[in-house]
Design a protein around this motif. Structure first.
Motif, PDB file in Angstrom:
ATOM      1  N   GLU A  82       0.844  -1.197   0.000  1.00  0.00           N
ATOM      2  CA  GLU A  82       0.000   0.000   0.000  1.00  0.00           C
ATOM      3  C   GLU A  82       0.890   1.263   0.000  1.00  0.00           C
ATOM      4  N   ILE A  83       1.932   1.248   0.822  1.00  0.00           N
ATOM      5  CA  ILE A  83       2.831   2.395   0.931  1.00  0.00           C
ATOM      6  C   ILE A  83       3.568   2.637  -0.386  1.00  0.00           C
ATOM      7  N   MET A  84       4.086   1.560  -0.993  1.00  0.00           N
ATOM      8  CA  MET A  84       4.830   1.702  -2.243  1.00  0.00           C
ATOM      9  C   MET A  84       3.929   2.267  -3.335  1.00  0.00           C
ATOM     10  N   LYS A  85       2.692   1.795  -3.348  1.00  0.00           N
ATOM     11  CA  LYS A  85       1.754   2.264  -4.365  1.00  0.00           C
ATOM     12  C   LYS A  85       1.443   3.746  -4.149  1.00  0.00           C
ATOM     13  N   PHE A  86       1.101   4.096  -2.932  1.00  0.00           N
ATOM     14  CA  PHE A  86       0.763   5.485  -2.639  1.00  0.00           C
ATOM     15  C   PHE A  86       1.937   6.411  -2.971  1.00  0.00           C
ATOM     16  N   SER A  87       3.104   6.072  -2.456  1.00  0.00           N
ATOM     17  CA  SER A  87       4.251   6.974  -2.619  1.00  0.00           C
ATOM     18  C   SER A  87       4.739   6.988  -4.063  1.00  0.00           C
ATOM     19  N   GLY A  88       4.620   5.867  -4.757  1.00  0.00           N
ATOM     20  CA  GLY A  88       4.995   5.823  -6.176  1.00  0.00           C
ATOM     21  C   GLY A  88       4.153   6.816  -6.966  1.00  0.00           C
ATOM     22  N   ILE A  89       2.850   6.783  -6.727  1.00  0.00           N
ATOM     23  CA  ILE A  89       1.947   7.703  -7.435  1.00  0.00           C
ATOM     24  C   ILE A  89       2.231   9.149  -7.017  1.00  0.00           C
ATOM     25  N   TYR A  90       2.439   9.338  -5.741  1.00  0.00           N
ATOM     26  CA  TYR A  90       2.716  10.679  -5.208  1.00  0.00           C
ATOM     27  C   TYR A  90       3.970  11.264  -5.861  1.00  0.00           C
ATOM     28  N   LEU A  91       5.021  10.464  -5.917  1.00  0.00           N
ATOM     29  CA  LEU A  91       6.293  10.964  -6.458  1.00  0.00           C
ATOM     30  C   LEU A  91       6.178  11.256  -7.957  1.00  0.00           C
ATOM     31  N   GLY A  95       6.627  15.053  -9.898  1.00  0.00           N
ATOM     32  CA  GLY A  95       7.771  15.211 -10.798  1.00  0.00           C
ATOM     33  C   GLY A  95       9.032  14.487 -10.371  1.00  0.00           C
ATOM     34  N   ARG A  96       8.893  13.478  -9.477  1.00  0.00           N
ATOM     35  CA  ARG A  96      10.094  12.749  -9.037  1.00  0.00           C
ATOM     36  C   ARG A  96      10.196  11.389  -9.734  1.00  0.00           C
TER      37      ARG A  96
END
Ligand code: SF4
Ligand SMILES: [Zn+2]
Length: 105
Positions: A82-91, A95-96
């Protein structure tokens, strides 16, 4: 990739992704900071994941997300996904893309 390098890289990514997730979902919403910018739950999850990495029995070590053994508890595995998915989309949204590429390759 050498195992020690893989572990070092995976740990860096875990720190980054969990910190983005925690900041956006917990700290900004009033959850108390526990250590290094993380709330208690996220800090403990990070310690857990780093420990799993360091005790990884596989040689060469794959990325955990491609692992067939998967040594995490089901609960923590779900949480990390869940964390990887959320932060992947966020980044990506922020623009990261460089960090995402770093994570994938
Ligand atoms: S999930 Fe797989 S690759 Fe990751 S630490 Fe556990 S055994 Fe090693
Ligand atoms: Zn948190």
């Amino acid at each position: 990739m050498k195992k020690s390098k893989r572990i070092e890289k995976d740990n860096k990514i875990l720190k980054k992704f969990i910190s983005v997730y925690c900041r956006e979902n917990h700290i900004k919403k009033g959850v108390e900071e526990y250590k290094d910018g993380y709330c208690k739950d996220c800090y403990e999850l990070l310690q857990y994941a780093v420990k799993r990495n360091e005790l990884c029995p596989l040689e060469p070590k794959p990325q955990c997300k491609h692992c067939k053994v998967h040594c995490y508890s089901p609960k923590n595995r779900q949480k990390i996904k869940e964390i990887m998915k959320f932060s992947g989309i966020y980044l990506i949204k922020h623009g990261r893309i460089d960090l995402i590429l770093h994570y994938i390759f």
